[in-house]
Design a protein around this motif. Structure first.
Motif, PDB file in Angstrom:
ATOM      1  N   ALA A  72       0.825  -1.219   0.000  1.00  0.00           N
ATOM      2  CA  ALA A  72       0.000   0.000   0.000  1.00  0.00           C
ATOM      3  C   ALA A  72       0.854   1.262   0.000  1.00  0.00           C
ATOM      4  N   CYS A  73       2.103   1.138   0.400  1.00  0.00           N
ATOM      5  CA  CYS A  73       2.968   2.328   0.529  1.00  0.00           C
ATOM      6  C   CYS A  73       4.157   2.261  -0.421  1.00  0.00           C
ATOM      7  N   ASN A  74       4.074   1.381  -1.424  1.00  0.00           N
ATOM      8  CA  ASN A  74       5.185   1.187  -2.365  1.00  0.00           C
ATOM      9  C   ASN A  74       6.507   0.961  -1.640  1.00  0.00           C
ATOM     10  N   ALA A  75       6.417   0.288  -0.510  1.00  0.00           N
ATOM     11  CA  ALA A  75       7.591   0.161   0.363  1.00  0.00           C
ATOM     12  C   ALA A  75       8.568  -0.905  -0.132  1.00  0.00           C
ATOM     13  N   THR A  76       9.812  -0.712   0.235  1.00  0.00           N
ATOM     14  CA  THR A  76      10.867  -1.684  -0.071  1.00  0.00           C
ATOM     15  C   THR A  76      11.652  -1.957   1.212  1.00  0.00           C
ATOM     16  N   TYR A  77      12.538  -2.936   1.132  1.00  0.00           N
ATOM     17  CA  TYR A  77      13.360  -3.276   2.297  1.00  0.00           C
ATOM     18  C   TYR A  77      14.661  -2.484   2.271  1.00  0.00           C
ATOM     19  N   LYS A  78      15.191  -2.302   3.469  1.00  0.00           N
ATOM     20  CA  LYS A  78      16.446  -1.547   3.601  1.00  0.00           C
ATOM     21  C   LYS A  78      17.404  -2.345   4.483  1.00  0.00           C
ATOM     22  N   CYS A  79      18.553  -2.727   3.901  1.00  0.00           N
ATOM     23  CA  CYS A  79      19.549  -3.500   4.667  1.00  0.00           C
ATOM     24  C   CYS A  79      20.568  -2.592   5.347  1.00  0.00           C
ATOM     25  N   GLY A  80      20.640  -1.336   4.914  1.00  0.00           N
ATOM     26  CA  GLY A  80      21.615  -0.425   5.510  1.00  0.00           C
ATOM     27  C   GLY A  80      21.808   0.788   4.608  1.00  0.00           C
ATOM     28  N   ILE A  81      22.869   1.525   4.882  1.00  0.00           N
ATOM     29  CA  ILE A  81      23.126   2.765   4.121  1.00  0.00           C
ATOM     30  C   ILE A  81      24.544   2.727   3.557  1.00  0.00           C
ATOM     31  N   ARG A  82      24.648   3.077   2.285  1.00  0.00           N
ATOM     32  CA  ARG A  82      25.970   3.150   1.644  1.00  0.00           C
ATOM     33  C   ARG A  82      26.404   4.624   1.585  1.00  0.00           C
ATOM     34  N   PHE A  83      27.654   4.877   1.911  1.00  0.00           N
ATOM     35  CA  PHE A  83      28.164   6.255   1.979  1.00  0.00           C
ATOM     36  C   PHE A  83      29.314   6.477   0.997  1.00  0.00           C
ATOM     37  N   PRO A  84      29.035   6.726  -0.263  1.00  0.00           N
ATOM     38  CA  PRO A  84      30.131   7.064  -1.169  1.00  0.00           C
ATOM     39  C   PRO A  84      30.532   8.537  -1.036  1.00  0.00           C
ATOM     40  N   HIS A  85      31.788   8.821  -1.300  1.00  0.00           N
ATOM     41  CA  HIS A  85      32.315  10.194  -1.391  1.00  0.00           C
ATOM     42  C   HIS A  85      32.267  10.973  -0.082  1.00  0.00           C
ATOM     43  N   TRP A  86      32.510  10.299   1.007  1.00  0.00           N
ATOM     44  CA  TRP A  86      32.685  11.008   2.281  1.00  0.00           C
ATOM     45  C   TRP A  86      34.153  10.994   2.675  1.00  0.00           C
ATOM     46  N   SER A  87      34.846  10.003   2.144  1.00  0.00           N
ATOM     47  CA  SER A  87      36.248   9.829   2.514  1.00  0.00           C
ATOM     48  C   SER A  87      37.076   9.775   1.237  1.00  0.00           C
ATOM     49  N   THR A  88      38.313  10.247   1.354  1.00  0.00           N
ATOM     50  CA  THR A  88      39.212  10.168   0.194  1.00  0.00           C
ATOM     51  C   THR A  88      40.332   9.158   0.458  1.00  0.00           C
ATOM     52  N   VAL A  89      40.251   8.469   1.582  1.00  0.00           N
ATOM     53  CA  VAL A  89      41.305   7.507   1.924  1.00  0.00           C
ATOM     54  C   VAL A  89      41.226   6.327   0.945  1.00  0.00           C
ATOM     55  N   PRO A  90      42.340   5.992   0.281  1.00  0.00           N
ATOM     56  CA  PRO A  90      42.281   4.891  -0.689  1.00  0.00           C
ATOM     57  C   PRO A  90      41.713   3.614  -0.065  1.00  0.00           C
ATOM     58  N   TYR A  96      29.872   1.176   4.029  1.00  0.00           N
ATOM     59  CA  TYR A  96      28.487   0.768   4.265  1.00  0.00           C
ATOM     60  C   TYR A  96      28.216   0.711   5.763  1.00  0.00           C
ATOM     61  N   HIS A  97      27.094   1.298   6.182  1.00  0.00           N
ATOM     62  CA  HIS A  97      26.637   1.127   7.566  1.00  0.00           C
ATOM     63  C   HIS A  97      25.537   0.070   7.538  1.00  0.00           C
ATOM     64  N   PRO A  98      25.896  -1.166   7.909  1.00  0.00           N
ATOM     65  CA  PRO A  98      24.909  -2.248   7.778  1.00  0.00           C
ATOM     66  C   PRO A  98      23.980  -2.356   8.984  1.00  0.00           C
ATOM     67  N   PHE A  99      22.786  -2.881   8.772  1.00  0.00           N
ATOM     68  CA  PHE A  99      21.987  -3.368   9.895  1.00  0.00           C
ATOM     69  C   PHE A  99      22.483  -4.791  10.143  1.00  0.00           C
ATOM     70  N   PHE A 100      22.694  -5.112  11.402  1.00  0.00           N
ATOM     71  CA  PHE A 100      23.394  -6.356  11.727  1.00  0.00           C
ATOM     72  C   PHE A 100      22.412  -7.474  12.012  1.00  0.00           C
ATOM     73  N   SER A 101      22.932  -8.688  11.942  1.00  0.00           N
ATOM     74  CA  SER A 101      22.088  -9.827  12.285  1.00  0.00           C
ATOM     75  C   SER A 101      22.969 -10.881  12.928  1.00  0.00           C
ATOM     76  N   PRO A 102      22.365 -11.833  13.633  1.00  0.00           N
ATOM     77  CA  PRO A 102      23.166 -12.890  14.250  1.00  0.00           C
ATOM     78  C   PRO A 102      24.018 -13.635  13.220  1.00  0.00           C
ATOM     79  N   LEU A 103      23.584 -13.589  11.960  1.00  0.00           N
ATOM     80  CA  LEU A 103      24.357 -14.233  10.901  1.00  0.00           C
ATOM     81  C   LEU A 103      25.752 -13.604  10.765  1.00  0.00           C
ATOM     82  N   ASP A 104      25.883 -12.383  11.242  1.00  0.00           N
ATOM     83  CA  ASP A 104      27.144 -11.644  11.109  1.00  0.00           C
ATOM     84  C   ASP A 104      28.054 -11.814  12.324  1.00  0.00           C
ATOM     85  N   ARG A 105      27.595 -12.575  13.302  1.00  0.00           N
ATOM     86  CA  ARG A 105      28.319 -12.567  14.573  1.00  0.00           C
ATOM     87  C   ARG A 105      29.796 -12.918  14.390  1.00  0.00           C
TER      88      ARG A 105
END
Ligand SMILES: Cc1cc2nc3c(=O)[nH]c(=O)nc-3n(C[C@H](O)[C@H](O)[C@H](O)COP(=O)(O)OP(=O)(O)OC[C@H]3O[C@@H](n4cnc5c(N)ncnc54)[C@H](O)[C@@H]3O)c2cc1C
Length: 509
Positions: A72-90, A96-105
């Motif tokens: 009803a809200c054209n909604a999608t899932y979100k696993c986290g946020i990607r941050f390109p072009h904030w850092s210039t460090v090679p 990526y700021h991920p949402f975590f899960s026990p699978l990542d422990r």
């Protein structure tokens, strides 16, 4: 404490309707009358289309299935946020700021170890993008939902059309007994700290026991309180404006399950993928860029046709000192706003309402009203300030030198002692885990989030000693593990199609 008998919610944006639903759910015995009054002349802010995983709890509390609200809200899932072009460090130009899960422990542990080694001067790979399932799922257009049930749920958030969500929640609240009035309030009647009534242009005077101010940045009720105090965050967060646009979805492109927050010349731009369109917005500081300049940069970055309609918004960034004052609770933009970088506003809305309702739970020790209000306000302020630290960290840690904005964002912003101490501790290779443990909930964000931010920005010594190949191999194994697990998950599009089908089947013929 006795709950109020009549509640008037002023404002029908997402905050107002979330409040109406949660209050009707909790006090749905109909002994409490709940009315929501909104103005069609003023309208809602019309943005706010990404969430944190906390929003899952909102729908769970109300017993609303994803198949009911997401299509009803054209909604999608979100696993986290990607941050390109904030850092210039090679190697860290994007993270990526991920949402975590026990699978990542376990694999998360490899990331923490590598980040610690890199802080100590060893060239260990430590970009969070390579160590969690979320970035692999989202960039390969998977939903964070396994084909076969796992013994735990993955953490994830949502993207949605704010207008459609408002309508969905409105219908839901009305069917739960919330009265809806469309009119514009012209005055607020007070006796000292107490609001007696509001008066609207056509429908006249509306008295109530308790008022919820969801009137947006106007803060119509809270702002009329004697001694109203607003703490602006402009010295910490420079951004105060945004220009937004909606672009049709490219049906040939995969539907990613992530928000992209890309650094531009004087701020950053979100891309939020919905089922039918992508919402984009350039959040910038008018100290460094004019509205015209922001619009033309947005148009150029997205290669927009001249016909594309953009919308300019101002942002009032800061928070009130007292969210609950007398017989009024501020919820949403009226209580404060931290710019949308981590999409935290609706989390703050939900948290505020939940904790307000909790104050009336039976069995709580009786304390006087003033003490209860004080404790409540301190708690909400702690949450705001914790989020503020995390968001401010992005600017403080940026390593861009190409525009005055990014230099000022790093060098001029005023950060809290707590954030400064944390960054110092990280830089000096001291015991950052101990510091995070000690701060506990005060920092709001978890250890994994702080590590993702600090490591993701490439905040490491410049001269690194060569690491043995074992570390590289281990991170390759993590990559293979995450990639290998992908086929255990549902494709994002297939999952959304399945929800739509379930909704159609549930609808009366
Ligand atoms: C650029 C930007 C991006 C954002 N992105 C995100 C995001 O990704 N994630 C997130 O969680 N949040 C985000 N937010 C915040 C989010 O948009 C808001 O928290 C959310 O929409 C709730 O807004 P609200 O209901 O408080 O106010 P509004 O939507 O502004 O609603 C105000 C209501 O008050 C009513 N009103 C005002 N004055 C009167 C009056 N005199 N009489 C009667 N009614 C009146 C209006 O009619 C309206 O119904 C973003 C905000 C901005 C500015």
């Amino acid at each position: 404490m006795k709950k109020p008998f009549s509640i008037l919610i002023v404002g029908g944006g997402t905050a107002g309707w979330m409040a109406a639903n949660l209050m009707a759910h909790k006090w749905g015995d109909r002994k409490v009358s709940i009315t929501l009054l909104e103005s069609d002349a003023i309208g809602t802010i019309g943005v706010g289309e990404g969430s944190t995983p906390y929003l899952k709890g909102f729908f769970k509390t109300l017993g609303i299935a994803e198949s009911e609200w997401m299509p009803a809200c054209n909604a999608t899932y979100k696993c986290g946020i990607r941050f390109p072009h904030w850092s210039t460090v090679p190697g860290y130009e994007s993270y990526y700021h991920p949402f975590f899960s026990p699978l990542d422990r376990e694999i998360g542990q490899v990331f923490f170890n590598n980040a610690s080694l890199r802080r100590s001067g060893l060239d260990a790979p430590a970009n969070p993008t390579d160590f969690f399932h979320a970035p692999f799922l989202s960039s390969n257009a998977y939903a964070p939902l396994p084909e076969q049930p796992l013994p735990f749920e993955l953490d994830y958030g949502y993207h949605f059309d704010a207008g459609l969500l408002g309508r969905f929640l409105r219908d839901r609240a009305k069917s739960a007994g919330v009265r809806h009035i469309v009119d514009t309030i012209s005055s607020v009647e007070r006796k000292g700290e107490t609001i007696e009534a509001v008066t609207a242009e056509d429908t006249g005077r509306h008295p109530a026991d308790f008022f919820v101010d969801c009137s947006g940045f106007r803060a119509l009720l809270l702002g009329s309180a004697p001694g109203y105090q607003f703490r602006p965050f402009h010295e910490t967060l420079f951004n105060n404006a945004a220009v937004t646009v909606q672009i049709p979805r490219d049906d040939h492109a995969p539907l990613l399950s992530e928000t992209i927050s890309e650094g531009l010349s004087s701020g950053w731009m979100w891309r939020i993928p919905l089922q039918n369109r992508t919402g984009c917005g350039y959040v910038y500081s008018d100290r460094f860029l004019s509205a015209d300049g922001a619009e033309s940069e947005l148009r150029k970055t997205l290669a927009l046709p001249d016909s594309a309609q953009v919308n300019h918004l101002r942002m009032k960034v800061g928070r009130v000192e007292e969210h609950w004052q007398g017989n009024c609770l501020g919820v949403g933009l009226s209580q404060g706003f931290i710019e949308p970088l981590e999409a935290t506003a609706l989390m703050l809305v939900q948290f505020t309402i939940e904790h307000f309702l909790e104050a009336f739970s039976p069995g709580r020790p009786e304390v006087d009203h003033a003490s209860r209000e004080k404790v409540f306000n301190q708690r909400i302020n702690r949450l705001f300030d914790g989020v503020l630290d995390y968001v401010a960290g992005h600017y403080k840690l940026n390593s861009r030198d190409d525009t005055p904005y990014w230099r000022a964002a790093r060098e001029e912003i005023v950060i809290s002692d707590r954030l400064r101490a944390l960054i110092d501790c990280w830089d000096k290779n001291s015991d950052v885990d101990h510091m995070l443990d000690q701060a506990g909930e005060e920092l709001v964000y978890s250890r994994a989030s702080w590590y993702s931010l600090l490591a993701g920005m490439g905040r490491f010594p410049k001269n690194l000693r060569r690491a043995d190949t074992g570390l590289q191999q281990e991170s390759e194994e993590v990559r293979r593990f995450c990639t290998g697990n992908l086929n255990r998950f549902r494709s994002h599009q297939a999952q959304l199609d399945q929800l739509s089908l379930a909704r159609q089947e549930a609808e009366p013929a």
